[in-house]
Design an enzyme around this catalytic site. Sequence first.
Site, PDB file in Angstrom:
ATOM      1  N   LYS A 176      23.786  20.772 -44.635  1.00  9.23           N
ATOM      2  CA  LYS A 176      25.195  20.279 -45.117  1.00  9.23           C
ATOM      3  C   LYS A 176      26.067  19.935 -43.928  1.00  9.23           C
ATOM      4  O   LYS A 176      26.112  21.006 -42.947  1.00  9.23           O
ATOM      5  CB  LYS A 176      25.653  21.727 -46.005  1.00  9.23           C
TER       6      LYS A 176
ATOM      7  N   GLY B 114      37.548  24.923 -52.260  1.00 10.74           N
ATOM      8  CA  GLY B 114      38.745  24.912 -52.758  1.00 10.74           C
ATOM      9  C   GLY B 114      38.781  25.661 -54.106  1.00 10.74           C
ATOM     10  O   GLY B 114      39.492  25.988 -54.820  1.00 10.74           O
TER      11      GLY B 114
END
Length: 254
Positions: free
Chosen positions: A93, A182
């Site tokens: 990632k 988020g």
Amino acid sequence: MRAFYGTELPNPLMLGTAQYPSPAILEQAFRASGAGVATVSLRRESGAGQTFWSMIRDLGVLILPNTAGCHTVKEAVTTAHMAREVFGTPWIKLELIGHTDSLQPDVFGLIEAARILTEDGFQVFPYTTDDLIVGERLLAAGCEVLMPWGAPIGSGRGLNNEYALRAMRAEFPDTPLVVDAGIGLPSHAARALELGYDAVLLNTAVARAGDPVEMARAMALAIQAGQLAHRADPIEARDMASASTPVIGKAFLS
């Protein structure tokens, strides 16, 4: 669900391993969530040693190392190579932070780092914005997955720009897409799946909840609901009412 570099995810939930009150709660939360992927930091592994790594391995999930905390291309590439040695996977990632306060990704450096890592044999999962042009450049650099943010990391604001996320899904119909960052509530996770996203990656929403294990269960159920809703082909929203009860045969009184 679309395959991620040829791998079918067992579950649309990717869960981070940082900030939990204790290793025991981390393990319980993972098992409650049913997450198929664990994101891990090389820095965390270096600090906690074999105990942490053994626990993650015992969960039986796919491992996605990250380059969290990197601010330059060189730092991200070096960290990725070290992570591949430690965790034994080509998955990475790719996080390359450009702004300290918002933790917004440096998309210019991200594209360069993605190209370098792809050429080095990595399978890159780039943490990016919801910008379509950046997405195109990342795919051209060799990425086969895109991970646009829903909102700034750890903010819990949910999906700040649904329009942009819908546009990205429409623009890249064959590319696995993950809402990364988020997510604060189960409803946020469900909404991402309703929009047709293949997975969500979250950490703080579970780890910092008053009861991480219960929140993990809630996320699992929400993701299942969102996935089923998308498959069911939901009705489109309307500005005006549409009667659900037929008026044929209705009596008219004078």
